[in-house]
Design an enzyme around this catalytic site. Structure first.
Site, PDB file in Angstrom:
ATOM      1  N   TRP A  62     -15.399  53.939  23.636  1.00  0.00           N
ATOM      2  CA  TRP A  62     -15.658  54.930  22.753  1.00  0.00           C
ATOM      3  C   TRP A  62     -15.708  54.514  21.417  1.00  0.00           C
ATOM      4  O   TRP A  62     -15.260  53.426  20.976  1.00  0.00           O
ATOM      5  CB  TRP A  62     -14.101  55.515  22.769  1.00  0.00           C
ATOM      6  CG  TRP A  62     -13.975  56.671  21.925  1.00  0.00           C
ATOM      7  CD1 TRP A  62     -14.551  57.871  21.628  1.00  0.00           C
ATOM      8  CD2 TRP A  62     -12.719  56.753  20.902  1.00  0.00           C
ATOM      9  NE1 TRP A  62     -14.144  58.622  20.812  1.00  0.00           N
ATOM     10  CE2 TRP A  62     -12.925  58.301  19.969  1.00  0.00           C
ATOM     11  CE3 TRP A  62     -11.593  56.045  20.448  1.00  0.00           C
ATOM     12  CZ2 TRP A  62     -12.088  58.503  19.195  1.00  0.00           C
ATOM     13  CZ3 TRP A  62     -10.906  56.637  19.744  1.00  0.00           C
ATOM     14  CH2 TRP A  62     -11.071  57.740  18.967  1.00  0.00           C
ATOM     15  N   ASP A  93      -5.640  52.857  26.766  1.00  0.00           N
ATOM     16  CA  ASP A  93      -6.047  54.184  26.115  1.00  0.00           C
ATOM     17  C   ASP A  93      -6.226  55.254  27.167  1.00  0.00           C
ATOM     18  O   ASP A  93      -7.070  55.069  27.955  1.00  0.00           O
ATOM     19  CB  ASP A  93      -7.221  54.045  25.343  1.00  0.00           C
ATOM     20  CG  ASP A  93      -7.552  55.100  24.391  1.00  0.00           C
ATOM     21  OD1 ASP A  93      -6.706  56.244  24.594  1.00  0.00           O
ATOM     22  OD2 ASP A  93      -8.330  54.910  23.718  1.00  0.00           O
ATOM     23  N   ALA A 150      -6.162  58.968  27.357  1.00  0.00           N
ATOM     24  CA  ALA A 150      -6.502  60.117  26.657  1.00  0.00           C
ATOM     25  C   ALA A 150      -6.873  61.479  27.337  1.00  0.00           C
ATOM     26  O   ALA A 150      -6.994  62.417  26.952  1.00  0.00           O
ATOM     27  CB  ALA A 150      -7.705  59.912  25.402  1.00  0.00           C
ATOM     28  N   LYS A 197      -6.265  66.529  24.594  1.00  0.00           N
ATOM     29  CA  LYS A 197      -7.053  67.259  25.415  1.00  0.00           C
ATOM     30  C   LYS A 197      -6.167  67.775  26.783  1.00  0.00           C
ATOM     31  O   LYS A 197      -6.477  68.928  27.065  1.00  0.00           O
ATOM     32  CB  LYS A 197      -8.044  66.284  26.253  1.00  0.00           C
ATOM     33  CG  LYS A 197      -8.432  65.188  25.340  1.00  0.00           C
ATOM     34  CD  LYS A 197      -9.685  65.261  24.696  1.00  0.00           C
ATOM     35  CE  LYS A 197      -9.708  64.419  23.403  1.00  0.00           C
ATOM     36  NZ  LYS A 197     -10.915  63.786  23.031  1.00  0.00           N
TER      37      LYS A 197
END
Ligand code: LMR
Length: 394
Positions: free
Chosen positions: A127, A208, A210, A243
């Site tokens: 990202w 991470d 997400a 999300k």
């Protein structure tokens, strides 16, 4: 003073938003920023979240501060969601943060405080904001091979070889599931091999996560994070609720630090609270309150899981449809990886020229590295995209 400032590089993902908005063509298709959209192109407020909001509107009696770490109940429900019983609660320090990005930022700052010479190994690609924040904090980033352009899968041998070059104390940033931007993920045996490598070299994992629930299921998507946290002496986890609860603008995330023992836990907790205080004092409460209400009420939780599962299956079926269309039109299986990828994104492996042609000639917007947000499609636009890709030379 301000005239000493120079222009910052545009964020490649966010820059697309404005370009798309200003495009007058009514056939335009937005496959850019990672925001879920249903078949009507709407980003819905999830039913359970809306109900929690109604209840909270009635129940909330004060807007006074809560605490630097946020409400401990939020940490508890999120630790349960992400880690289940993978680690003992007295090993875990956690603070609420403004979104997953807030958690990533605080994690990088903690790394810098604890070990100023630590380097952070990031997948190539990752990202873009990971790299941008590391640069901003002056923390050295080292890329490890990850995506195999030829197959659309993971270059696991390359990854292991590059991580073997890390030194004790370096941090390895891993995407817990639904890799962003590629959509290509490690298998569990591969995760185990990475864990063994990190432990043998004294590397610190940072996960991470997400998109929990967008890949193979809520527990399946957390399996790798749980494996890492239960097998490595120390783990950092940046979790986002943007999300999977659809609460993007509420900025809701959690930073978790799993320590070796309870005494390290207390000091780590203090440092996380300190970092919150330096950066913004108290984390936002509204989104984390909604998550807490949803996860701690059996009926709301069941409804949330049902809607999340429908979301996941919808994206999976769009993947399958796109892979099928591309197979028919290209008369080959070279885009077969689209159906294997998981989560919101797939990197299609198109050149920047083709990506630009798709935008200019077909009003199809994807990130310059050919990352698409699968949720930006619907059953009608999948064939349009497939045809455009082939016509544009993909
Ligand atoms: C994305 O990758 O599109 C999302 O994570 C949104 C963002 O902030 O970049």
């Amino acid at each position: 003073m301000f005239n000493t400032l120079t222009q910052q590089p545009a964020d490649k993902i966010l820059a697309l938003l404005a370009l798309y908005r200003d495009d007058p063509r009514d056939t335009k298709i937005d496959l850019g920023v990672g925001v879920y959209k249903n078949a009507e192109g709407v980003t819905p407020i999830m039913r359970a979240v809306k109900e929690a909001e109604r209840r909270w509107w009635d129940a909330e009696e004060t807007k006074a501060y809560i605490g630097l770490a946020g409400d401990p109940q939020f940490s508890d429900v999120m630790i349960n969601l992400v880690l289940a019983d993978a680690v003992k609660r007295n090993q875990v320090a956690a603070v609420a943060t403004p979104g997953g990005t807030g958690a990533v930022r605080q994690a990088f700052e903690l790394i810098k405080m604890a070990n100023p010479s630590a380097r952070v190994f990031v997948s190539n690609p990752t990202w873009p904001n990971h790299l941008s924040i590391l640069k901003h904090l002056n923390v050295e980033a080292v890329t490890y091979r990850y995506f195999d352009e030829a197959t659309g899968g993971v270059d696991f041998d390359g990854m292991v070889e590059d991580l073997s070059g890390a030194q004790a104390g370096d941090v390895v940033l891993l995407h817990g599931c639904c890799h962003n931007p590629t959509g290509a993920n490690l298998t569990l045996p591969q995760w185990q091999a990475v864990v063994d490598l990190m432990n043998s070299k004294g590397l610190i994992p940072m996960v991470d996560i997400a998109y929990q629930g967008f890949g193979d299921g809520v527990d399946e998507d957390a399996a790798a994070t749980r494996l890492v946290a239960s097998s490595c002496p120390e783990t950092l986890i940046a979790a986002s609720c943007s999300k999977n609860f659809g609460i993007y603008r509420e900025r809701t995330g959690l930073l978790v630090a799993v320590s070796q023992d309870a005494s390290a836990q207390a000091t780590t907790q203090g440092n996380l609270a300190y970092l919150n205080r330096q950066n913004y004092s108290f984390p936002p409460d509204h989104g984390s309150r909604l998550v807490t209400l949803v996860l701690s009420d059996d009926a709301l939780r069941a409804d949330w899981l049902e809607e999340l599962e429908a979301t996941r299956l919808g994206m999976l079926s769009l993947r399958q449809q796109l892979a099928n269309e591309l197979r028919t039109l290209s008369n080959s299986d070279r885009f077969g990886f689209v159906a294997q990828h998981r989560g919101m994104f797939s990197r299609l492996g198109l050149s920047p020229e083709i990506v630009e042609r798709l935008r200019a000639d077909y009003a199809i917007y994807m990130v310059g590295d050919s990352r698409i947000n699968v949720a930006g499609l619907n059953a009608q636009t999948v064939p349009v995209l497939a045809r455009a890709i082939i016509e544009a030379g993909g």
